[in-house]
Write an enzyme that holds these catalytic residues in place. Structure first.
Site, PDB file in Angstrom:
ATOM      1  N   ARG A 186      46.077  35.289  43.098  1.00  0.00           N
ATOM      2  CA  ARG A 186      46.803  36.107  42.132  1.00  0.00           C
ATOM      3  C   ARG A 186      47.437  35.198  41.081  1.00  0.00           C
ATOM      4  O   ARG A 186      47.862  34.079  41.396  1.00  0.00           O
ATOM      5  CB  ARG A 186      47.896  36.849  42.893  1.00  0.00           C
ATOM      6  CG  ARG A 186      48.768  37.772  42.065  1.00  0.00           C
ATOM      7  CD  ARG A 186      48.047  39.002  41.658  1.00  0.00           C
ATOM      8  NE  ARG A 186      48.945  40.070  41.257  1.00  0.00           N
ATOM      9  CZ  ARG A 186      48.523  41.142  40.602  1.00  0.00           C
ATOM     10  NH1 ARG A 186      47.257  41.284  40.268  1.00  0.00           N
ATOM     11  NH2 ARG A 186      49.377  42.098  40.279  1.00  0.00           N
ATOM     12  N   THR A 202      39.966  46.612  36.972  1.00  0.00           N
ATOM     13  CA  THR A 202      39.858  45.706  38.096  1.00  0.00           C
ATOM     14  C   THR A 202      38.466  45.957  38.622  1.00  0.00           C
ATOM     15  O   THR A 202      37.844  46.930  38.247  1.00  0.00           O
ATOM     16  CB  THR A 202      40.934  46.099  39.133  1.00  0.00           C
ATOM     17  OG1 THR A 202      42.195  45.946  38.530  1.00  0.00           O
ATOM     18  CG2 THR A 202      40.859  45.279  40.398  1.00  0.00           C
ATOM     19  N   GLU A 242      48.609  40.319  33.320  1.00  0.00           N
ATOM     20  CA  GLU A 242      49.117  40.659  34.653  1.00  0.00           C
ATOM     21  C   GLU A 242      50.642  40.671  34.732  1.00  0.00           C
ATOM     22  O   GLU A 242      51.205  41.238  35.666  1.00  0.00           O
ATOM     23  CB  GLU A 242      48.564  39.634  35.656  1.00  0.00           C
ATOM     24  CG  GLU A 242      48.228  40.207  37.008  1.00  0.00           C
ATOM     25  CD  GLU A 242      46.948  41.021  37.001  1.00  0.00           C
ATOM     26  OE1 GLU A 242      47.025  42.226  37.251  1.00  0.00           O
ATOM     27  OE2 GLU A 242      45.878  40.451  36.738  1.00  0.00           O
ATOM     28  N   ASP A 249      52.545  43.700  35.770  1.00  0.00           N
ATOM     29  CA  ASP A 249      52.661  44.163  37.160  1.00  0.00           C
ATOM     30  C   ASP A 249      54.002  43.775  37.794  1.00  0.00           C
ATOM     31  O   ASP A 249      54.337  44.248  38.880  1.00  0.00           O
ATOM     32  CB  ASP A 249      51.509  43.621  38.018  1.00  0.00           C
ATOM     33  CG  ASP A 249      50.281  44.518  37.967  1.00  0.00           C
ATOM     34  OD1 ASP A 249      50.379  45.642  37.433  1.00  0.00           O
ATOM     35  OD2 ASP A 249      49.218  44.106  38.458  1.00  0.00           O
ATOM     36  N   SER A 309      50.840  43.453  43.493  1.00  0.00           N
ATOM     37  CA  SER A 309      49.534  44.059  43.192  1.00  0.00           C
ATOM     38  C   SER A 309      49.291  45.256  44.108  1.00  0.00           C
ATOM     39  O   SER A 309      49.927  45.395  45.154  1.00  0.00           O
ATOM     40  CB  SER A 309      48.448  43.013  43.431  1.00  0.00           C
ATOM     41  OG  SER A 309      47.172  43.585  43.317  1.00  0.00           O
ATOM     42  N   SER A 310      48.358  46.094  43.697  1.00  0.00           N
ATOM     43  CA  SER A 310      47.895  47.179  44.573  1.00  0.00           C
ATOM     44  C   SER A 310      46.497  46.914  45.108  1.00  0.00           C
ATOM     45  O   SER A 310      45.945  47.746  45.838  1.00  0.00           O
ATOM     46  CB  SER A 310      47.878  48.503  43.803  1.00  0.00           C
ATOM     47  OG  SER A 310      49.156  48.804  43.322  1.00  0.00           O
ATOM     48  N   GLY A 353      44.419  50.494  39.575  1.00  0.00           N
ATOM     49  CA  GLY A 353      45.879  50.343  39.547  1.00  0.00           C
ATOM     50  C   GLY A 353      46.492  50.956  40.795  1.00  0.00           C
ATOM     51  O   GLY A 353      46.058  50.685  41.920  1.00  0.00           O
TER      52      GLY A 353
END
Ligand code: DON
Length: 579
Positions: free
Chosen positions: A102, A377, A416, A419, A448-449, A470
């Site tokens: 990440r 994504t 990012e 987020d 993050s998801s 998302g």
């Protein structure tokens, strides 16, 4: 509800539905079977790269890494070098491990960096500016995974991506339309215009798409490994890009970036083991937490699509997402109560106020009390014949990230930083809110998801799945898993069946048009479920994009999500197409 908040909600519905809008091409994806392994991803070209690696004797890790690099070339809205991702790995000997690559906040980032003097969020700063960019992790992650568990060398695994970038590939309708739709946003960045237009004019379907700068960046990585990205020419170009637009990423940030090996989240559900991504993802924790809340109920007898089962799932989702807002963030920086959140006891307590006849109201559902402890994504799934399996989800955050190509290096940068919870209780682009646990701190990873997931049965991988979308990633993954385990669906049904989503706040149920029959909808409304919002689920739309692989008696079955233009392929087919 204030007007601006309502606008924001509408904006995020639009965002989620438009993220998936793309004109698909070619034949509709079918579930394929191959006894030599399987790759499923959003890009047919990247899938073929992975399948060919399997055919050449590579394992699932080699194939996943090769597919990952290829996605950076053939699916640039989400495949990336300038973003980040997560990989959950099952090895043939039964070991499970996760690689977290990440993005991280740059060293010069600060808690209130997206707020104005009055403490209000500055519109667009966390999504469409040089400040939106987190320190990229993909190259470190893919190379670390390859070095530790791959069978083939970097040269072989990266070569297909280099060839696709250097020699180019013919644009299909899907990609040509994606580029054309974004001409305005690319226009702000000359390097993006140079890549995503044909000398200033929109690309058309059938034209050759060559990415020379990207090919050279990939060659530097192939030659020098991580140093080919985090040091030398690529790093200089990235830092120069930051300096041009007031961004924060420095040479120090790049040099200091490392991927992290993490223990996956592990749970059980009706005799299956769930292996998924730990923080900084919320995905694994929420998936296991929701399954724990649902396990005591006989979902199979209620039936797929019944009002009763949907009501149960919405109520589990409402509670889990409320906990996400309060408790989840990067566990290296904040004491996330992982053990409690994924325990069966906590789920029982948390679900004790569930009413089988009545919807609860999100405003009344606070976060569970836990003692302090310490639009885009893409997801690919791989299994090989030796028993290895990889679930890989990667992203630039929104579609094409910050829409900003690094001049001279040919790759897009992520946005990012959005987020993070830039301001307590203020929704991000996905309407998700957060607090202290996910506040910005230097070096921290944003929550993050992404939920790359492997379901195991008797210690062996049964299903590899995950999704973009998302906030809807976690509920999409939940539904694929439940479709297989509760409803005994085939992989093609499990992936294709209509989906719905609730995320606590905003208090509404998004659903694909045919997810609720009229009488089911009436029953849900009579229970008090409000704001049932239909999202068109035509080809190229809908909720999620779960390219999945399942082990069945006849071999490995791959299923590209029919909502989009992905593809599944096994080494058998790849061998034939290479001949
Ligand atoms: O990490 C996350 O949860 C988000 N950045 C994912 C973004 C996403 O899925 C957008 N796409 N469809």
């Amino acid at each position: 509800m204030s007007t601006s908040f309502a606008n924001r909600l509408n904006g995020s519905i639009l965002l989620i539905s438009s993220m998936f809008f793309g004109l698909a091409h070619g034949v509709a994806p079918k579930a394929l079977i191959d006894d030599g392994g399987m790759v499923a991803s959003r890009s047919a070209l990247a899938t073929e790269v992975g399948a060919q690696i399997l055919a050449d004797g590579g394992n699932a890790i080699d194939a996943a890494v090769a597919t990952g690099f290829a996605l950076a070339v053939t699916y640039p809205s989400a495949g990336n070098l300038g973003g980040g991702g997560f990989m959950v790995i099952h090895l043939a000997d039964g070991t499970v491990i996760a690689n977290d690559h990440r993005e991280r906040a740059p060293g010069a980032a600060s808690k209130d960096m997206f707020l104005d003097e009055e403490g209000q969020l500055v519109k667009g700063l966390s999504t469409a500016s040089h400040l939106a960019v987190g320190v990229p992790g993909t190259v470190a992650g893919l190379l670390d995974v390859l070095a530790r568990y791959g069978r083939l060398d970097r040269k072989r695994v990266m070569q297909p991506a280099i060839d696709l970038a250097a020699k180019g590939f013919v644009l299909d309708r899907d990609l040509a339309a994606q580029f054309a739709r974004r001409q305005d946003v690319f226009a702000k960045h000359p390097a993006s215009v140079a890549v995503f237009t044909n000398e200033g004019a929109p690309y058309r379907m059938g034209e050759l798409f060559v990415q020379t700068d990207l090919a050279n960046t990939l060659r530097r990585i192939q030659k020098h490994g991580k140093a080919g990205f985090y040091e030398g020419e690529t790093a200089d170009l990235l830092v120069a890009e930051m300096q041009r637009g007031g961004g924060l990423i420095s040479h120090q940030d790049l040099l200091g970036y490392q991927s992290s090996w993490r223990e996956p989240i592990r749970g059980t559900y009706r005799g299956h083991e769930i292996v998924s991504m730990p923080p900084p993802s919320s995905g694994g924790i929420l998936l296991v937490q929701m399954l724990n809340m649902l396990e005591p109920y006989d979902i199979a007898s209620m039936g797929y699509g019944s009002a009763q089962s949907i009501h149960l799932m919405i109520e589990a989702e409402r509670r889990a997402y409320a906990d996400r807002a309060e408790h989840l963030g990067d566990a290296d920086f904040y004491p996330v109560p992982i053990k409690e959140l994924i325990s069966k006891e906590y789920a029982t307590k948390r679900f004790a106020n569930f009413d089988a006849k009545r919807a609860s109201i999100s405003a009344d559902i606070g976060a569970g009390e836990i003692p302090a402890e310490s639009l885009e994504t893409t997801h690919a799934s791989v299994m090989d014949k030796d028993g290895n399996a990889v679930a890989y989800t990667t992203t630039l955050n929104l579609s094409y990230g910050a829409k900003m190509v690094v001049a001279g290096a040919g790759f897009l940068l992520n946005n990012e930083m959005d987020d993070f919870s830039a301001k307590e209780n203020s929704p991000n682009a996905f309407g998700l809110i957060g607090r202290k646990a996910n506040a910005i701190e230097p070096g921290k990873r944003m929550l993050s998801s992404m939920t790359p997931t492997i379901v195991r049965k008797d210690g062996k991988p049964l299903l590899v799945t995950g999704s973009p979308g998302g906030s809807t990633i976690i509920t999409t993954t939940l539904q694929v898993v439940m479709n297989v385990i509760d409803h005994g669906m085939s992989l093609s049904d499990a992936v294709s069946s209509p989906r719905f989503h609730h995320q606590w706040q905003p208090d509404r149920v998004m659903h694909e048009t045919y997810a609720f029959s009229p009488d089911t909808q009436a029953l849900l409304e009579s229970m008090g479920h409000k704001q049932l919002i239909a999202i068109p689920a035509f080809y190229g739309g809908g909720i999620g994009d779960a390219n999945s692989v399942m082990h069945i008696d006849q071999g490995f079955q791959g299923m590209a999500d029919p909502r989009n233009a992905g593809a599944a392929m096994g080494p058998g087919r790849a061998q034939r197409s290479a001949q």
